[in-house]
Design a protein around this motif. Structure first.
Motif, PDB file in Angstrom:
ATOM      1  N   UNK A 299       9.090  41.711   7.134  1.00 12.13           N
ATOM      2  CA  UNK A 299       8.362  42.426   8.177  1.00 12.13           C
ATOM      3  C   UNK A 299       7.051  41.719   8.463  1.00 12.13           C
ATOM      4  N   UNK A 300       6.499  42.010   9.625  1.00  6.18           N
ATOM      5  CA  UNK A 300       5.236  41.390  10.013  1.00  6.18           C
ATOM      6  C   UNK A 300       4.116  41.736   9.037  1.00  6.18           C
ATOM      7  N   UNK A 301       4.199  42.895   8.408  1.00  6.10           N
ATOM      8  CA  UNK A 301       3.143  43.335   7.504  1.00  6.10           C
ATOM      9  C   UNK A 301       3.293  42.776   6.090  1.00  6.10           C
ATOM     10  N   UNK A 302       4.339  42.000   5.819  1.00  7.61           N
ATOM     11  CA  UNK A 302       4.435  41.321   4.545  1.00  7.61           C
ATOM     12  C   UNK A 302       5.343  41.937   3.514  1.00  7.61           C
ATOM     13  N   UNK A 303       6.454  42.502   3.951  1.00  6.57           N
ATOM     14  CA  UNK A 303       7.432  43.045   3.018  1.00  6.57           C
ATOM     15  C   UNK A 303       8.752  42.308   3.154  1.00  6.57           C
ATOM     16  N   UNK A 304       9.380  42.058   2.010  1.00  2.05           N
ATOM     17  CA  UNK A 304      10.754  41.578   1.965  1.00  2.05           C
ATOM     18  C   UNK A 304      11.654  42.801   1.834  1.00  2.05           C
ATOM     19  N   UNK A 305      12.632  42.921   2.725  1.00  3.13           N
ATOM     20  CA  UNK A 305      13.512  44.088   2.738  1.00  3.13           C
ATOM     21  C   UNK A 305      14.949  43.609   2.598  1.00  3.13           C
ATOM     22  N   UNK A 306      15.701  44.254   1.704  1.00  2.00           N
ATOM     23  CA  UNK A 306      17.117  43.959   1.524  1.00  2.00           C
ATOM     24  C   UNK A 306      17.901  45.246   1.740  1.00  2.00           C
ATOM     25  N   UNK A 307      18.832  45.220   2.689  1.00  2.00           N
ATOM     26  CA  UNK A 307      19.676  46.365   3.005  1.00  2.00           C
ATOM     27  C   UNK A 307      21.096  46.125   2.521  1.00  2.00           C
ATOM     28  N   UNK A 308      21.756  47.202   2.101  1.00  2.00           N
ATOM     29  CA  UNK A 308      23.171  47.143   1.782  1.00  2.00           C
ATOM     30  C   UNK A 308      23.939  47.126   3.098  1.00  2.00           C
ATOM     31  N   UNK A 309      24.766  46.074   3.305  1.00  2.00           N
ATOM     32  CA  UNK A 309      25.481  45.949   4.569  1.00  2.00           C
ATOM     33  C   UNK A 309      26.554  47.009   4.744  1.00  2.00           C
ATOM     34  N   UNK A 310      26.932  47.694   3.669  1.00  2.00           N
ATOM     35  CA  UNK A 310      27.981  48.711   3.768  1.00  2.00           C
ATOM     36  C   UNK A 310      27.532  49.934   4.543  1.00  2.00           C
ATOM     37  N   UNK A 311      26.243  50.303   4.412  1.00  2.00           N
ATOM     38  CA  UNK A 311      25.787  51.529   5.070  1.00  2.00           C
ATOM     39  C   UNK A 311      24.355  51.463   5.583  1.00  2.00           C
ATOM     40  N   UNK A 312      23.700  50.327   5.451  1.00  2.00           N
ATOM     41  CA  UNK A 312      22.332  50.200   5.927  1.00  2.00           C
ATOM     42  C   UNK A 312      21.292  50.783   5.011  1.00  2.00           C
ATOM     43  N   UNK A 313      21.696  51.236   3.830  1.00  2.00           N
ATOM     44  CA  UNK A 313      20.718  51.798   2.897  1.00  2.00           C
ATOM     45  C   UNK A 313      19.805  50.700   2.355  1.00  2.00           C
ATOM     46  N   UNK A 314      18.600  51.113   1.962  1.00  3.14           N
ATOM     47  CA  UNK A 314      17.604  50.170   1.456  1.00  3.14           C
ATOM     48  C   UNK A 314      17.909  49.867  -0.002  1.00  3.14           C
ATOM     49  N   UNK A 315      18.323  48.658  -0.265  1.00  4.82           N
ATOM     50  CA  UNK A 315      18.590  48.252  -1.648  1.00  4.82           C
ATOM     51  C   UNK A 315      17.273  48.101  -2.401  1.00  4.82           C
ATOM     52  N   UNK A 316      16.324  47.397  -1.791  1.00  2.00           N
ATOM     53  CA  UNK A 316      14.958  47.339  -2.321  1.00  2.00           C
ATOM     54  C   UNK A 316      14.061  46.704  -1.271  1.00  2.00           C
ATOM     55  N   UNK A 317      12.770  46.881  -1.448  1.00  3.67           N
ATOM     56  CA  UNK A 317      11.762  46.168  -0.662  1.00  3.67           C
ATOM     57  C   UNK A 317      10.658  45.732  -1.614  1.00  3.67           C
ATOM     58  N   UNK A 318       9.994  44.643  -1.269  1.00  6.24           N
ATOM     59  CA  UNK A 318       8.943  44.086  -2.123  1.00  6.24           C
ATOM     60  C   UNK A 318       7.874  43.468  -1.242  1.00  6.24           C
ATOM     61  N   UNK A 319       6.616  43.725  -1.576  1.00  5.50           N
ATOM     62  CA  UNK A 319       5.505  43.126  -0.843  1.00  5.50           C
ATOM     63  C   UNK A 319       5.192  41.747  -1.401  1.00  5.50           C
ATOM     64  N   UNK A 320       4.855  40.813  -0.496  1.00  2.31           N
ATOM     65  CA  UNK A 320       4.514  39.468  -0.972  1.00  2.31           C
ATOM     66  C   UNK A 320       3.125  39.022  -0.550  1.00  2.31           C
ATOM     67  N   UNK A 321       2.275  39.940  -0.170  1.00  2.00           N
ATOM     68  CA  UNK A 321       0.851  39.676  -0.089  1.00  2.00           C
ATOM     69  C   UNK A 321       0.366  38.866   1.080  1.00  2.00           C
ATOM     70  N   UNK A 322       1.125  38.801   2.158  1.00  3.70           N
ATOM     71  CA  UNK A 322       0.674  38.056   3.326  1.00  3.70           C
ATOM     72  C   UNK A 322       1.523  38.399   4.528  1.00  3.70           C
ATOM     73  N   UNK A 323       1.145  37.912   5.705  1.00  3.61           N
ATOM     74  CA  UNK A 323       1.913  38.215   6.903  1.00  3.61           C
ATOM     75  C   UNK A 323       3.313  37.617   6.844  1.00  3.61           C
ATOM     76  N   UNK A 324       4.322  38.408   7.254  1.00  2.00           N
ATOM     77  CA  UNK A 324       5.705  37.952   7.200  1.00  2.00           C
ATOM     78  C   UNK A 324       6.180  37.435   8.542  1.00  2.00           C
ATOM     79  N   UNK A 325       7.503  37.501   8.725  1.00  2.00           N
ATOM     80  CA  UNK A 325       8.084  37.023   9.972  1.00  2.00           C
ATOM     81  C   UNK A 325       8.958  35.801   9.814  1.00  2.00           C
TER      82      UNK A 325
END
Length: 423
Positions: A142-168
């Motif tokens: 995300x633009x705000x600096x999060x790594x997001x991983x979704x389960x492709x089976x249903x779109x549920x959030x498997x996990x998210x993690x911040x990495x301390x800087x602008x994403x994209x």
């Protein structure tokens, strides 16, 4: 003489004084006997982004096309099954609060999700589709600096993690430490790099001294003695030059190199002489760096406009440019053939797939006008087709949408349509 091959000996004398290779190759013409592909499936347009970040993932063994859209005033990740039905939608608000529900949402994608500052949809990175812990996933930043991983089976959030800087920047997935399990690497544009395991736990986090300009790559080729080539490759941009670094599984720098080209696109590929990073330069040159130490293997001039590095098959890599596709030998930089079509319309990064019902996958190219060429390994055109009235910024995607056991070419247009071609 076979009309498909005009055995013209063409020589590129690009930058001879600077050590750029001289290429001798065959120009491959388009045969009138090439099959015209037909559109077998097409979705309605959807507002969200320009289509360049879409991927194919797997849901219950079947393909889904995952796109970035906008609905109900925010950014939404959407999966569409064959036939056009939306399988699930996951809004960014659900991710922000840790909501594990995916589901079909119930709202139509309407383009309402905007950034208050400029009226544009809130941006996220292009998607990466892969397997993680044995499951099909979709990852993005995300633009705000999060790594997001979704389960492709249903779109549920498997996990998210911040990495301390602008994403994209699009994240990478691969086996960093050779244990047979995949990790995910994300980079911020201000120089932070984060790697996490399949559970989202941090493997390493490090900060570099320059902005990161291109998506990270995980090179996970088998170890070769003491020269283990595994790692996360990142490209940083300084005031005067670009720098490529390879980070090991602990986040430490294995080597640093200054390439001769400013990479517009890049990928990692294996060869009989060891793995390389292939860089498509803004100057129209292709350069490869040895993955073991960052030294240059070769540089070859293709044209004087930027080129886009695509997929590789054993021994070759395919590159798109202004109106042309090249097959380049990965070992020595010899241009094996050049295929030209679509006047000077830019060709996006080519893909490699088996879409003809044979046992021999070949390159597939897609230009900005939505015109597709399916080729064999000799560069001869097997089939051609395209999306009507389209602008396309991405390379082709592949999925079996007809159930015949063979992949079709998927085109995702700038207005969000998904068009499937079959011969």
């Amino acid at each position: 003489m076979d009309r498909r091959v005009l055995f013209a000996s063409l020589i590129l004398l690009a930058g001879g004084a600077t050590g750029v290779g001289v290429a001798l190759f065959a120009f491959v013409g388009i045969d009138d006997a090439a099959v015209d592909s037909e559109i077998v499936w097409e979705t309605e347009p959807v507002v969200g982004d320009d289509g360049s970040g879409a991927v194919v993932a797997t849901m219950d063994g079947d393909p889904v096309v995952v796109q970035s859209t906008a609905a109900d005033g925010e950014r939404v990740v959407r999966a569409t099954v064959v036939g056009g039905e939306v399988a699930w939608r996951t809004p960014l608000s659900a991710i922000a609060v840790g909501d594990a529900a995916g589901g079909d949402g119930g709202a139509d994608d309407d383009g309402a999700g905007t950034d208050a500052a400029d009226g544009d949809p809130v941006p996220i990175s292009d998607f990466t589709s892969a397997t993680l812990g044995g499951d099909s996933i979709v990852a993005f930043t995300t633009e705000t600096g999060s790594l997001v991983v979704l389960d492709a089976a249903d779109g549920s959030v498997r996990f998210s993690a911040d990495f301390g800087g602008p994403g994209g920047l699009r994240p990478a997935v691969g086996d960093l430490d050779g244990d047979g399990e995949h990790e995910v690497a994300a980079a911020s544009t201000d120089g932070s790099v984060l790697a996490v395991d399949a559970a989202g736990d941090r493997v390493f986090e490090t900060a570099l001294d320059a902005p990161i300009d291109r998506r990270p790559l995980i090179a996970d080729f088998d170890a070769n003695g003491d020269d283990d080539p595994r790692g996360v490759a990142v490209a940083t941009v300084g005031e005067d030059e670009a720098t490529v670094r390879l980070l090991d599984a602990s986040g430490d720098t294995r080597w640093t190199a200054t390439p001769a080209v400013t990479p517009l696109t890049w990928t990692a590929a294996d060869t009989q002489d060891g793995p390389v990073l292939a860089l498509g330069g803004t100057n129209g040159n292709l350069q490869t760096l040895e993955l073991t130490d960052g030294s240059g293997r070769y540089e070859v001039g293709l044209q004087d406009l930027p080129v886009a590095v695509g997929d590789a098959d054993p021994g070759r890599i395919y590159v798109g440019g202004a109106g042309s596709v090249w097959a380049v030998d990965l070992r020595d930089g010899e241009v094996v053939w050049k295929q030209q079509y679509g006047a000077e319309t830019r060709v996006n990064a080519p893909g490699v797939a088996n879409v003809t019902g044979t046992d021999n996958p070949g390159p597939i190219a897609l230009n900005r006008g939505g015109e597709a060429l399916v080729m064999n390994v000799q560069g001869e055109v097997i089939a051609r087709g395209g999306a009507d009235d389209a602008v396309v910024y991405a390379g082709p995607l592949f999925a079996d949408v007809t159930g015949d056991g063979t992949d079709e070419v998927l085109i995702v247009t700038a207005d969000g349509r998904v068009v499937a071609l079959s011969d």
